[in-house]
Scaffold this motif. Structure first.
Motif, PDB file in Angstrom:
ATOM      1  N   GLY A 139      58.591  59.416  -1.246  1.00  0.00           N
ATOM      2  CA  GLY A 139      58.761  58.165  -1.662  1.00  0.00           C
ATOM      3  C   GLY A 139      58.983  58.100  -2.522  1.00  0.00           C
ATOM      4  N   THR A 140      60.370  57.804  -2.584  1.00  0.00           N
ATOM      5  CA  THR A 140      60.890  57.346  -3.844  1.00  0.00           C
ATOM      6  C   THR A 140      62.372  56.470  -4.188  1.00  0.00           C
ATOM      7  OG1 THR A 140      61.966  58.289  -6.789  1.00  0.00           O
ATOM      8  CG2 THR A 140      62.770  59.659  -4.221  1.00  0.00           C
ATOM      9  N   SER A 141      63.584  55.572  -4.975  1.00  0.00           N
ATOM     10  CA  SER A 141      64.174  55.062  -4.322  1.00  0.00           C
ATOM     11  C   SER A 141      65.121  56.522  -5.060  1.00  0.00           C
ATOM     12  CB  SER A 141      64.248  54.086  -5.815  1.00  0.00           C
ATOM     13  OG  SER A 141      65.369  52.912  -5.457  1.00  0.00           O
ATOM     14  N   VAL A 142      66.005  55.824  -3.677  1.00  0.00           N
ATOM     15  CA  VAL A 142      67.597  57.175  -3.595  1.00  0.00           C
ATOM     16  C   VAL A 142      69.095  56.110  -3.606  1.00  0.00           C
ATOM     17  CG1 VAL A 142      66.680  59.617  -3.002  1.00  0.00           C
ATOM     18  CG2 VAL A 142      67.261  57.760  -1.359  1.00  0.00           C
ATOM     19  N   GLN A 185      56.691  54.838   0.590  1.00  0.00           N
ATOM     20  CA  GLN A 185      57.300  53.833   0.198  1.00  0.00           C
ATOM     21  C   GLN A 185      58.737  54.442  -0.712  1.00  0.00           C
ATOM     22  OE1 GLN A 185      57.298  50.243   0.893  1.00  0.00           O
ATOM     23  NE2 GLN A 185      59.825  50.733   1.014  1.00  0.00           N
ATOM     24  N   VAL A 186      59.513  54.298   1.034  1.00  0.00           N
ATOM     25  CA  VAL A 186      61.589  54.753   0.810  1.00  0.00           C
ATOM     26  C   VAL A 186      62.181  53.593   0.043  1.00  0.00           C
ATOM     27  CG1 VAL A 186      62.867  55.996   1.589  1.00  0.00           C
ATOM     28  CG2 VAL A 186      60.912  56.789   1.964  1.00  0.00           C
ATOM     29  N   THR A 187      62.848  53.826  -1.176  1.00  0.00           N
ATOM     30  CA  THR A 187      64.044  52.721  -1.467  1.00  0.00           C
ATOM     31  C   THR A 187      65.332  53.123  -0.902  1.00  0.00           C
ATOM     32  OG1 THR A 187      62.151  51.170  -2.265  1.00  0.00           O
ATOM     33  CG2 THR A 187      64.672  50.809  -3.198  1.00  0.00           C
ATOM     34  N   VAL A 188      65.928  52.306  -0.603  1.00  0.00           N
ATOM     35  CA  VAL A 188      67.490  53.037  -1.064  1.00  0.00           C
ATOM     36  C   VAL A 188      68.384  52.016  -1.060  1.00  0.00           C
ATOM     37  CG1 VAL A 188      69.523  54.680   0.931  1.00  0.00           C
ATOM     38  CG2 VAL A 188      67.463  54.816   1.487  1.00  0.00           C
ATOM     39  N   SER A 189      69.207  52.038  -2.494  1.00  0.00           N
ATOM     40  CA  SER A 189      69.752  51.105  -3.155  1.00  0.00           C
ATOM     41  C   SER A 189      70.969  51.889  -3.825  1.00  0.00           C
ATOM     42  CB  SER A 189      69.294  50.157  -3.352  1.00  0.00           C
ATOM     43  OG  SER A 189      68.535  50.566  -4.528  1.00  0.00           O
ATOM     44  N   PRO A 190      71.997  51.557  -4.144  1.00  0.00           N
ATOM     45  CA  PRO A 190      73.206  51.869  -5.396  1.00  0.00           C
ATOM     46  C   PRO A 190      72.536  52.380  -6.853  1.00  0.00           C
ATOM     47  CG  PRO A 190      73.783  50.136  -4.112  1.00  0.00           C
ATOM     48  CD  PRO A 190      72.287  49.756  -3.698  1.00  0.00           C
TER      49      PRO A 190
END
Length: 126
Positions: free
Chosen positions: A9-12, A121-126
């Motif tokens: 999991g990470t931020s993409v 945790q998976v985060t999806v943001s610009p």
């Protein structure tokens, strides 16, 4: 007992891809249903995908069908959740879980998953 450990999991950014991994161990791991679940703040836990470690087809929820796939590497005792074309609605804590109530894993209720990982945790943001 079955022990599970998720990672990946990470931020993409929206439209991006991630592959989550879940390493399993313990007694009877080779004959369990494995599932990927997710839970966003304020929302119910959602079943995303399942498969039977002993072989057979996979189940994928309609909400992610065509974008997410679940697979396994039996030699590594690892299941994967490949997630493509991610959008902000996919942001959540993702859990893998195991149930001994297979092999028809699609029919196993979330409450019947006995063993859970700690989540990734998976985060999806610009």
């Amino acid at each position: 007992q079955v022990q599970l450990m998720e990672s990946g999991g990470t931020s993409v950014q929206p439209g991006g891809s991630l592959r989550l991994s879940c390493v399993g161990s313990g007694s009877g791991y080779n004959s369990v249903c494995m599932g990927w679940f997710r839970q966003a703040p304020g929302k119910a836990r959602e079943r995303v995908a399942t498969l039977y470690i002993g072989g057979g087809g996979t189940f994928v929820a309609d909400s992610v069908k065509g974008r997410f796939t679940m697979s396994q590497d039996r030699a590594k005792n690892t299941t994967y959740l490949q997630m493509n074309d991610l959008n902000p609605e996919d942001a959540a804590m993702y859990y893998c879980a195991a149930s001994r109530r297979g092999p028809n894993c699609e029919r196993v209720a979330t409450a019947d998953y006995d063993y859970w990982g700690q989540g990734t945790q998976v985060t999806v943001s610009p």
